[in-house]
Structures are given as structure tokens and as C-alpha cells.
Design a protein around this motif. Structure first.
Motif, PDB file in Angstrom:
ATOM      1  N   ARG A 175       0.866  -1.172   0.000  1.00 40.97           N
ATOM      2  CA  ARG A 175       0.000   0.000   0.000  1.00 40.97           C
ATOM      3  C   ARG A 175       0.910   1.230   0.000  1.00 40.97           C
ATOM      4  N   PHE A 176       0.422   2.353  -0.551  1.00 41.36           N
ATOM      5  CA  PHE A 176       1.289   3.520  -0.669  1.00 41.36           C
ATOM      6  C   PHE A 176       0.470   4.803  -0.688  1.00 41.36           C
ATOM      7  N   ASN A 177       1.162   5.908  -0.468  1.00 40.61           N
ATOM      8  CA  ASN A 177       0.585   7.234  -0.616  1.00 40.61           C
ATOM      9  C   ASN A 177       1.710   8.202  -0.966  1.00 40.61           C
ATOM     10  N   ILE A 178       1.363   9.364  -1.458  1.00 45.93           N
ATOM     11  CA  ILE A 178       2.330  10.403  -1.825  1.00 45.93           C
ATOM     12  C   ILE A 178       1.883  11.709  -1.191  1.00 45.93           C
ATOM     13  N   ILE A 179       2.779  12.341  -0.443  1.00 46.85           N
ATOM     14  CA  ILE A 179       2.494  13.646   0.166  1.00 46.85           C
ATOM     15  C   ILE A 179       3.515  14.643  -0.364  1.00 46.85           C
ATOM     16  N   HIS A 180       3.038  15.735  -0.948  1.00 46.33           N
ATOM     17  CA  HIS A 180       3.940  16.776  -1.444  1.00 46.33           C
ATOM     18  C   HIS A 180       3.797  18.019  -0.572  1.00 46.33           C
ATOM     19  N   PHE A 181       4.897  18.773  -0.439  1.00 42.64           N
ATOM     20  CA  PHE A 181       4.845  19.954   0.418  1.00 42.64           C
ATOM     21  C   PHE A 181       5.728  21.066  -0.113  1.00 42.64           C
ATOM     22  N   ASN A 182       5.285  22.292   0.116  1.00 43.98           N
ATOM     23  CA  ASN A 182       6.085  23.513  -0.003  1.00 43.98           C
ATOM     24  C   ASN A 182       5.651  24.407   1.151  1.00 43.98           C
ATOM     25  N   ASP A 183       4.939  25.506   0.896  1.00 47.21           N
ATOM     26  CA  ASP A 183       4.373  26.282   2.002  1.00 47.21           C
ATOM     27  C   ASP A 183       3.207  25.544   2.650  1.00 47.21           C
ATOM     28  N   GLN A 184       2.554  24.701   1.875  1.00 47.86           N
ATOM     29  CA  GLN A 184       1.448  23.881   2.340  1.00 47.86           C
ATOM     30  C   GLN A 184       1.725  22.450   1.910  1.00 47.86           C
ATOM     31  N   PHE A 185       0.791  21.549   2.173  1.00 50.37           N
ATOM     32  CA  PHE A 185       1.003  20.185   1.715  1.00 50.37           C
ATOM     33  C   PHE A 185      -0.301  19.605   1.183  1.00 50.37           C
ATOM     34  N   GLY A 186      -0.142  18.612   0.325  1.00 47.70           N
ATOM     35  CA  GLY A 186      -1.282  17.896  -0.231  1.00 47.70           C
ATOM     36  C   GLY A 186      -0.908  16.432  -0.387  1.00 47.70           C
ATOM     37  N   ARG A 187      -1.876  15.623  -0.786  1.00 40.41           N
ATOM     38  CA  ARG A 187      -1.622  14.184  -0.874  1.00 40.41           C
ATOM     39  C   ARG A 187      -2.346  13.575  -2.070  1.00 40.41           C
ATOM     40  N   PHE A 188      -1.826  12.452  -2.502  1.00 40.84           N
ATOM     41  CA  PHE A 188      -2.428  11.711  -3.592  1.00 40.84           C
ATOM     42  C   PHE A 188      -3.778  11.132  -3.172  1.00 40.84           C
ATOM     43  N   SER A 189      -3.823  10.579  -1.957  1.00 39.00           N
ATOM     44  CA  SER A 189      -5.041   9.935  -1.473  1.00 39.00           C
ATOM     45  C   SER A 189      -5.224  10.252   0.009  1.00 39.00           C
ATOM     46  N   PRO A 190      -6.469  10.309   0.498  1.00 35.42           N
ATOM     47  CA  PRO A 190      -6.682  10.541   1.933  1.00 35.42           C
ATOM     48  C   PRO A 190      -6.061   9.458   2.808  1.00 35.42           C
ATOM     49  N   ILE A 191      -5.977   8.237   2.289  1.00 33.66           N
ATOM     50  CA  ILE A 191      -5.386   7.113   3.021  1.00 33.66           C
ATOM     51  C   ILE A 191      -4.516   6.310   2.059  1.00 33.66           C
ATOM     52  N   PRO A 192      -3.585   5.491   2.579  1.00 36.85           N
ATOM     53  CA  PRO A 192      -2.790   4.645   1.687  1.00 36.85           C
ATOM     54  C   PRO A 192      -3.687   3.726   0.854  1.00 36.85           C
ATOM     55  N   VAL A 193      -3.298   3.514  -0.395  1.00 37.68           N
ATOM     56  CA  VAL A 193      -4.113   2.714  -1.314  1.00 37.68           C
ATOM     57  C   VAL A 193      -3.322   1.484  -1.754  1.00 37.68           C
ATOM     58  N   PRO A 194      -4.030   0.421  -2.152  1.00 39.18           N
ATOM     59  CA  PRO A 194      -3.318  -0.776  -2.631  1.00 39.18           C
ATOM     60  C   PRO A 194      -2.629  -0.497  -3.957  1.00 39.18           C
ATOM     61  N   ALA A 195      -1.510  -1.178  -4.161  1.00 37.06           N
ATOM     62  CA  ALA A 195      -0.697  -0.941  -5.360  1.00 37.06           C
ATOM     63  C   ALA A 195      -1.243  -1.722  -6.550  1.00 37.06           C
ATOM     64  N   THR A 196      -2.508  -1.434  -6.895  1.00 37.35           N
ATOM     65  CA  THR A 196      -3.109  -2.038  -8.077  1.00 37.35           C
ATOM     66  C   THR A 196      -2.658  -1.277  -9.324  1.00 37.35           C
TER      67      THR A 196
END
Length: 235
Positions: free
Chosen positions: A30-51
């Protein structure tokens, strides 16, 4: 880290390494991606299966990222640490930045308070990163610190790191002595394939003739009694 200082070759290579990492995930991951600069965002609210579908969506998400803004680490890192994951999995957080990260005490405090059973692997790019903080973060995060001095090495070094840590040999490592002991590193980090394990320190009042090394392997629990050489020992 998608702050402005990551623009150009740094963000290009970081994205390339991330795309390779996503492609290498197995169906049980399972995985997720979080990016940040002055703020942050994410690929998914929770980790998702690697389908296949999620990996394709994540690839499009990564390709869309651009570098801009400042570097505010703490909220993004805390969010990654408290994210709900699989309790039976070895959870690993890659923390990639080229910034001179400040707020050291607060960040280390968050790692102590929120990391839980996760492992933290800080990666610093170029000459600007706060290497002292990132090394300390790796110590308390039970991971390793990787310094990449040249932006041209980002993809290769990240691929090497990901290849190494995807094969944990022994996790939740503990060394138990029958007396008082001051050991380093503390906590002891996980052991990965192809890496040595070195634990040193001092002890006194030892009552046992052996130390107990214990941990968890992919096959189950592991215990090993290590003889202690009292004849050549000091205290």
C-alpha cells in the motif's frame, strides 16, 4: 519536497525516482504520496493498494507536480506519521528535501511522539539540507540518512535506497542484557539485506553470560543468544 529550490534537475530526477518506486510496488503493498512547499497535499486521503489503476493514477499525479514556494516541513511530516496504515506491514516513510529545514526541536519531538512503528528515511539533496537534523531524524526514526550531493545522482541514489529497504531481514530489533546498558544506536534500526548491523555501548552489573538479540523476520519471530566475553571485558 516541491518547494521552489527543487525546480529544474532536482524535481525532474526526484519525480523519475518516485515513478520507478511506484512501478516496483507489489500487489500486496500500500502507498501514498504527500507533497509539500508552504502547504502540503496528498495523492489519497489514506494509503491505497498498489493495483494497476492506482499506480497509473499515481504516475499521472506525480508528473503533474511542479516546484514552487517555500519549505514548511513539519505539518506534512506529521501528517505522514499519523496516517493510518496496515498494522501488520513494515511501514516506511521517505522524506525527501533539499531545504535548510529549521524548527529542529519541534520536528524531532513530533518524530518521538507520532512515528509509532513506522520507519523514517530522510534524504537530503545538494549542499543546503540541514544534515544534522536529517541524521537525527533518521536515528529516532529507526531509518538511515542518505545525502545526495549532486542533483545528477538523485535518481540513482533513490533507486539504490528503495532497492535496499524493500528487503528487510530483521525488524523491531532489541538487544537485551542482564544489567545496566547504554547502547547506541537507540532505538536499534532495522536490518536490511546486504547491510551490516553494529551496536556498541557500555554496560555494568551484567548477570547473564549472553545477550539476547531478538526481532521479527518475514517468516516470524527471531531470537539469538550472543555469548559475552567476561574475561576480556571491563565493566
Amino acid at each position: 519536497d516541491i518547494s521552489g529550490s527543487m525546480s529544474g534537475e532536482s524535481i525532474r530526477q526526484a519525480k523519475s525516482a518516485l515513478l520507478k518506486a511506484i512501478a516496483s510496488l507489489d500487489a500486496g503493498d500500500r502507498f501514498n504520496i504527500i507533497h509539500f512547499n508552504d502547504q502540503f497535499g496528498r495523492f489519497s486521503p489514506i494509503p491505497v493498494p498498489a493495483t494497476k489503476n492506482y499506480k497509473n493514477s499515481a504516475g499521472a499525479f506525480v508528473r503533474y507536480l511542479t516546484a514552487s514556494g517555500g519549505t514548511t516541513v513539519q505539518p506534512a511530516l506529521r501528517s505522514a506519521m499519523v496516517e493510518v496504515g496496515d498494522p501488520d506491514a513494515v511501514r516506511m516513510i521517505m522524506f525527501l528535501t533539499d531545504g535548510d529545514v529549521g524548527n529542529e526541536n519541534a520536528i524531532i519531538g513530533d518524530i518521538r511522539n507520532f512515528l509509532g512503528d513506522s520507519r523514517l528515511f530522510p534524504v537530503g539533496i545538494g549542499s543546503a539540507p540541514n544534515s544534522f537534523l536529517l541524521r537525527k531524524a533518521a536515528k529516532f526514526g529507526k531509518g538511515t540518512f542518505t545525502h545526495i550531493s549532486s542533483t545528477s545522482q538523485v535518481e540513482g541514489k533513490m533507486t539504490e535506497l528503495l532497492s535496499r529497504i524493500e528487503r528487510p531481514v530483521l525488524t523491531n530489533v532489541k538487544l537485551t542484557l542482564g544489567g545496566e546498558a547504554d547502547l547506541h544506536p537507540n532505538p536499534i534500526r532495522d536490518l536490511f539485506h546486504g547491510e551490516p548491523m553494529l551496536v556498541f555501548g557500555k554496560a555494568k552489573g551484567l548477570k547473564n553470560e549472553s545477550a539476547l538479540l531478538s526481532g521479527k523476520t518475514p517468516a516470524g519471530y527471531f531470537r539469538l543468544n550472543l555469548p559475552l566475553d567476561f574475561e576480556n571485558a571491563g565493566t
